[in-house]
Design an enzyme around this catalytic site. Structure first.
Site, PDB file in Angstrom:
ATOM      1  N   ASP A  41       0.869  -1.165   0.000  1.00 56.19           N
ATOM      2  CA  ASP A  41       0.000   0.000   0.000  1.00 56.19           C
ATOM      3  C   ASP A  41       0.913   1.224   0.000  1.00 56.19           C
ATOM      4  O   ASP A  41       2.110   1.128   0.293  1.00 56.19           O
ATOM      5  CB  ASP A  41      -0.896  -0.032   1.241  1.00 56.19           C
ATOM      6  CG  ASP A  41      -1.779   1.188   1.363  1.00 56.19           C
ATOM      7  OD1 ASP A  41      -2.375   1.589   0.354  1.00 56.19           O
ATOM      8  OD2 ASP A  41      -1.861   1.739   2.476  1.00 56.19           O
TER       9      ASP A  41
ATOM     10  N   ASP B 258       0.018   5.159   1.048  1.00 57.16           N
ATOM     11  CA  ASP B 258      -0.127   6.057   2.193  1.00 57.16           C
ATOM     12  C   ASP B 258      -0.231   5.261   3.492  1.00 57.16           C
ATOM     13  O   ASP B 258      -1.081   4.376   3.624  1.00 57.16           O
ATOM     14  CB  ASP B 258      -1.386   6.906   2.038  1.00 57.16           C
ATOM     15  CG  ASP B 258      -1.386   7.709   0.749  1.00 57.16           C
ATOM     16  OD1 ASP B 258      -1.004   8.889   0.783  1.00 57.16           O
ATOM     17  OD2 ASP B 258      -1.758   7.149  -0.304  1.00 57.16           O
TER      18      ASP B 258
ATOM     19  N   ASP C 156      -1.626  -1.010   5.763  1.00 54.85           N
ATOM     20  CA  ASP C 156      -1.954  -0.519   7.115  1.00 54.85           C
ATOM     21  C   ASP C 156      -3.449  -0.339   7.322  1.00 54.85           C
ATOM     22  O   ASP C 156      -3.866   0.359   8.252  1.00 54.85           O
ATOM     23  CB  ASP C 156      -1.233   0.810   7.382  1.00 54.85           C
ATOM     24  CG  ASP C 156      -1.804   1.950   6.543  1.00 54.85           C
ATOM     25  OD1 ASP C 156      -1.969   1.755   5.317  1.00 54.85           O
ATOM     26  OD2 ASP C 156      -2.097   3.023   7.101  1.00 54.85           O
TER      27      ASP C 156
END
Length: 225
Positions: free
Chosen positions: A15, A17, A174
């Site tokens: 991922d 960000d 996250d």
């Protein structure tokens, strides 16, 4: 670090960000500019950070308690995009250890790439501006395929472009959507506990195959090829 040690992994997908880069300061600043422009008091970055992984939806929720169902949501979202585009790289940086971790992956002969829900409008200029991404073998944005995460389509497209079976790919993120997408794509998954996570997130309930508390912790989960 928590979880199994992975074998047979030939590519690692991330991922963006909250996993590779800390973009919360710029995302929060764009939303806060909308608040102060309306005569509202500024909010601290700590209010924005947990929801930075949700992009405009998360930032507008913090700034105005506004959900996508609100009549003015689309107009506010585009206004947010304009502000964010103007400050895209002012404060955004790679998380500590990310560059060293990526170098170590490549030294082991692994390829790496990015799968994000961030639209190409922002992903392309951001990744082109950061030398960190010069060695990425693929970058999939939220609008590259007809579906965004948690749908597996973006991850499957990344695996296709890397010419790797899903079972030989590891996905690191996250957000619970990252883990759900990775599992649906048939990949092993790692939850990045150092990222944004979301308000009140219980990472242990995401059913990731492993968890790390720092980028370099990922290396301990990988058997040497």
């Amino acid at each position: 670090m928590k979880g199994r040690v992975f074998s047979g992994i030939r590519a690692v997908l991330f991922d963006l960000d909250g996993t590779l880069i800390d973009s919360a300061p710029d995302l929060g600043a764009a939303a806060d500019l909308m608040r102060t422009g309306r005569g509202l008091h500024a909010l601290p970055l700590e209010r924005y950070r947990p929801l930075a992984g949700s992009g405009a939806r998360g930032m507008l929720q913090v700034a105005f308690d506004m959900s996508p169902e609100h009549l003015d949501y689309e107009a506010h979202k585009e206004e947010f995009f304009v502000h964010y585009e103007a400050c895209l790289m002012q404060r955004t940086r790679a998380f500590p250890e990310v560059s060293e971790m990526l170098d170590a992956l490549m030294q082991r002969g692994l390829t790496w790439g990015v799968v994000t829900n961030k639209s190409q409008r922002f992903t392309t200029p951001l990744t082109r501006a950061m030398p960190l991404f010069d060695t990425a073998k693929t970058i999939i944005s939220g609008d590259t395929t007809p579906h965004a995460k948690p749908h597996p389509a973006p991850l499957l497209e990344a695996a296709r472009r890397l010419s790797r079976p899903s079972a030989m790919c590891l996905y690191v993120g996250d957000d619970e959507r990252d883990i759900a997408a990775g599992r649906a794509a048939g990949m092993q998954t790692v939850a990045a506990r150092y990222g944004y996570l979301g308000l009140g997130a219980d990472v242990s309930r995401w059913n990731a195959d492993a968890e790390v508390t720092s980028p370099m912790g990922l290396l301990k989960l990988l058997e040497l090829p």
